[in-house]
Design an enzyme around this catalytic site. Structure first.
Site, mmCIF file in Angstrom:
data_model
loop_
_atom_site.group_PDB
_atom_site.id
_atom_site.type_symbol
_atom_site.label_atom_id
_atom_site.label_comp_id
_atom_site.label_asym_id
_atom_site.label_seq_id
_atom_site.Cartn_x
_atom_site.Cartn_y
_atom_site.Cartn_z
ATOM 1 N N GLY A 148 0.823 -1.195 0.000
ATOM 2 C CA GLY A 148 0.000 0.000 0.000
ATOM 3 C C GLY A 148 0.860 1.248 0.000
ATOM 4 O O GLY A 148 2.075 1.202 0.229
ATOM 5 N N CYS A 149 0.229 2.387 -0.250
ATOM 6 C CA CYS A 149 0.968 3.643 -0.345
ATOM 7 C C CYS A 149 1.482 4.107 1.018
ATOM 8 O O CYS A 149 2.676 4.373 1.179
ATOM 9 C CB CYS A 149 0.103 4.716 -1.015
ATOM 10 S SG CYS A 149 -1.563 4.876 -0.340
#
Length: 342
Positions: A148-149
């Site tokens: 994920g970011c």
């Protein structure tokens, strides 16, 4: 030439994959799926790709994804877990940009994502696609779980300190800000300009889905559970994540030297000179994480500033980086992009 398929090509990560792969020297996109836009030319929906992508969207059934060498899932959570098995059986490698295979504890994943996992047996096989820690495993992987970011920015910021055993593990703090594109390309009141513009807010304070992913990664680095307070914020910008990370030192270390040693030779992690303050605009459109480490007033608190473009190093760029590793290509292939300014 690597034949690439993209499932879910109409979202922000999908179009970012198309942008990056359009300039890749060793990969060619041969299929892009969208049930809603099937039959429409990709360049008609995304004019920025005119002259670069000469394909129409197709339904997943029509796309002949099994003829691809690699398929990226740029889809909402819960899609790849039901479709990856058939592709893997056909010899296709899979990179999932959603969260279906990121968390190794399936019960924990089901608690945070509110659904039953469709292929729990594949979770153990999936390689977590953060190249800076799993490069060799990614090279041999059939199935990669793209991080994920927020987890990318936070883990890269904390890892040198944790790996060196230099900080207290029970009280880590990640204070993070994201642009609105992190919410995806969908109609949602909170992401409207009139709602998000000229405003700033925290969300998910009681618990955010990226929390168990971050704790898992940091816990692996520490070889024990870690205590983490993670607070995300929404900022009135399109792209970018800024993670301000706090930890209490347990050893008198040269923090700057520690970070420089850890990321020496890493093409996509840039440790800035001492005293620097990285800006999100310095990574806009590029597959790079810029980091600065501070020790205010020479005390026992270390503050790490970590910035990425959430759609590139936080999503599509890291996915291409993983593809390069999986196919024995130079890791920087197709990713030598200078950030956009202003």
């Amino acid at each position: 030439m690597i034949k690439v398929g993209i499932v879910g090509g109409t979202g922000y990560t999908g179009v970012e994959l198309l942008r990056l792969l359009a300039g890749h020297p060793s990969a060619r996109v041969t299929a892009v799926t969208s049930r809603k836009e099937a039959g429409m030319k990709v360049a008609d929906l995304f004019p920025s790709l005119r002259g670069r992508i000469d394909l129409a969207f197709s339904t997943p059934d029509e796309a002949r994804l099994q003829d691809c060498d690699v398929v990226f899932f740029a889809t909402p959570n819960g899609i790849a877990m039901n479709e990856a098995r058939e592709l893997l059986a056909a010899g296709v490698r899979v990179v999932d940009l959603a969260a279906d295979y990121r968390i190794q504890d399936v019960a924990e994943w089901e608690k945070w994502y509110g659904m039953s996992h469709g292929s729990p047996d594949l979770v153990a096989e999936a390689v977590y696609g953060l190249p800076e820690i799993n490069r060799e495993a990614i090279r041999g992987a059939r199935l990669v779980a793209n991080p994920g970011c927020y987890p990318t920015a936070v883990q890269l910021g904390f890892l040198p300190l944790i790996e060196a055993g230099a900080v207290e593990l029970s009280s880590l703090i990640a204070d993070c800000k994201s642009g609105v594109s992190g919410a995806g390309r969908k109609a949602e009141v909170g992401a409207l300009l009139a709602e998000a513009g000229d405003s700033f807010k925290a969300y998910g304070v009681a618990g955010h889905r990226h929390l168990p992913e971050i704790r898992q990664g940091l816990g692996r680095a520490a070889a024990q559970p870690v205590g983490l307070t993670f607070v995300p914020h929404l900022t009135p910008m399109i792209r970018g994540i800024h993670a301000t990370l706090y930890a209490r030192l347990t050893a008198d270390v040269d923090v700057q030297a520690l970070f420089e040693r850890r990321y020496e030779g890493e093409a996509f992690v840039d440790v800035l000179p001492a005293g620097s303050h990285p800006e999100t605009r310095s990574v806009r459109g590029a597959n790079v994480c810029r980091i600065a480490a501070h020790r205010p007033q020479g005390g026992d608190t270390v503050v790490v500033l970590s910035v990425i473009d959430n759609l590139v190093k936080g999503a599509a760029g890291q996915a291409v980086q993983n593809m390069n590793l999986m196919f024995g290509l130079p890791e920087q292939a197709g990713l030598g992009i200078v950030p956009l300014l202003p």
